[in-house]
Write a protein that holds these residues in place. Structure first.
Motif, short mmCIF file in Angstrom:
data_model
loop_
_atom_site.label_atom_id
_atom_site.label_comp_id
_atom_site.label_asym_id
_atom_site.label_seq_id
_atom_site.Cartn_x
_atom_site.Cartn_y
_atom_site.Cartn_z
N TRP A 23 2.51 3.76 4.29
CA TRP A 23 1.78 2.61 3.77
C TRP A 23 1.80 1.46 4.77
O TRP A 23 0.80 0.75 4.95
CB TRP A 23 2.37 2.17 2.43
CG TRP A 23 1.51 1.21 1.67
CD1 TRP A 23 0.27 0.74 2.03
CD2 TRP A 23 1.80 0.59 0.43
NE1 TRP A 23 -0.20 -0.13 1.08
CE2 TRP A 23 0.72 -0.24 0.08
CE3 TRP A 23 2.88 0.65 -0.44
CZ2 TRP A 23 0.69 -1.00 -1.08
CZ3 TRP A 23 2.84 -0.11 -1.59
CH2 TRP A 23 1.77 -0.92 -1.91
N ALA A 24 2.92 1.27 5.46
CA ALA A 24 3.00 0.21 6.49
C ALA A 24 1.95 0.43 7.57
O ALA A 24 1.30 -0.52 8.02
CB ALA A 24 4.39 0.19 7.10
N VAL A 29 -3.17 -1.30 9.99
CA VAL A 29 -4.49 -0.95 10.51
C VAL A 29 -5.60 -1.73 9.80
O VAL A 29 -6.50 -2.27 10.43
CB VAL A 29 -4.73 0.57 10.41
CG1 VAL A 29 -6.18 0.92 10.69
CG2 VAL A 29 -3.80 1.32 11.35
N LYS A 30 -5.51 -1.82 8.46
CA LYS A 30 -6.58 -2.47 7.68
C LYS A 30 -6.49 -4.00 7.68
O LYS A 30 -7.50 -4.67 7.51
CB LYS A 30 -6.55 -1.96 6.25
CG LYS A 30 -7.01 -0.52 6.14
CD LYS A 30 -7.23 -0.15 4.70
CE LYS A 30 -7.82 1.25 4.63
NZ LYS A 30 -8.23 1.60 3.30
N ASP A 32 -5.53 -6.07 5.44
CA ASP A 32 -6.03 -6.60 4.17
C ASP A 32 -4.93 -7.45 3.52
O ASP A 32 -3.81 -6.96 3.31
CB ASP A 32 -6.43 -5.44 3.26
CG ASP A 32 -6.97 -5.88 1.91
OD1 ASP A 32 -6.99 -7.08 1.61
OD2 ASP A 32 -7.39 -4.98 1.15
N GLU A 33 -5.24 -8.71 3.17
CA GLU A 33 -4.24 -9.63 2.61
C GLU A 33 -3.64 -9.12 1.30
O GLU A 33 -2.44 -9.23 1.10
CB GLU A 33 -4.85 -11.02 2.39
CG GLU A 33 -4.90 -11.87 3.62
CD GLU A 33 -3.52 -12.16 4.21
OE1 GLU A 33 -2.58 -12.47 3.45
OE2 GLU A 33 -3.39 -12.06 5.44
N LYS A 34 -4.46 -8.59 0.42
CA LYS A 34 -3.96 -8.09 -0.87
C LYS A 34 -3.00 -6.91 -0.63
O LYS A 34 -1.96 -6.82 -1.28
CB LYS A 34 -5.12 -7.66 -1.76
CG LYS A 34 -4.68 -7.27 -3.15
CD LYS A 34 -5.85 -6.95 -4.04
CE LYS A 34 -5.35 -6.53 -5.41
NZ LYS A 34 -6.43 -6.13 -6.29
N MET A 35 -3.36 -6.03 0.28
CA MET A 35 -2.47 -4.90 0.60
C MET A 35 -1.15 -5.38 1.20
O MET A 35 -0.10 -4.82 0.90
CB MET A 35 -3.16 -3.93 1.57
CG MET A 35 -4.25 -3.11 0.95
SD MET A 35 -5.01 -1.97 2.12
CE MET A 35 -3.74 -0.72 2.24
#
Length: 66
Positions: A23-24, A29-30, A32-35
């Motif tokens: 997941w890290a 890579v993405k 994304d702030e929410k992630m």
């Protein structure tokens, strides 16, 4: 491997750390702030689970000696 609290929680912690590492990578890579926020919450959970096999032998020895 033993089937006690230490052994089972240790396996659970290792599996969670593996998921955590995957997941890290996805979060990095993405970007994304929410992630990222959810990842930090999951990180704390994984860390707390990891503490069980880390401290359980000490706690069991203290209880046994007392």
């Amino acid at each position: 491997m033993s089937y006690d609290v230490h052994g089972l929680s240790g396996v659970l912690a290792i599996v969670l750390m593996f998921i955590h590492a995957i997941w890290a990578t996805v979060v990095l890579v993405k970007k994304d702030e929410k992630m990222i926020v959810n990842f930090h919450k999951f990180s704390v959970f994984v860390w707390l689970v990891w503490l069980i096999p880390y401290f359980s032998p000490m706690v069991f020895q203290i209880v046994e000696a007392g």
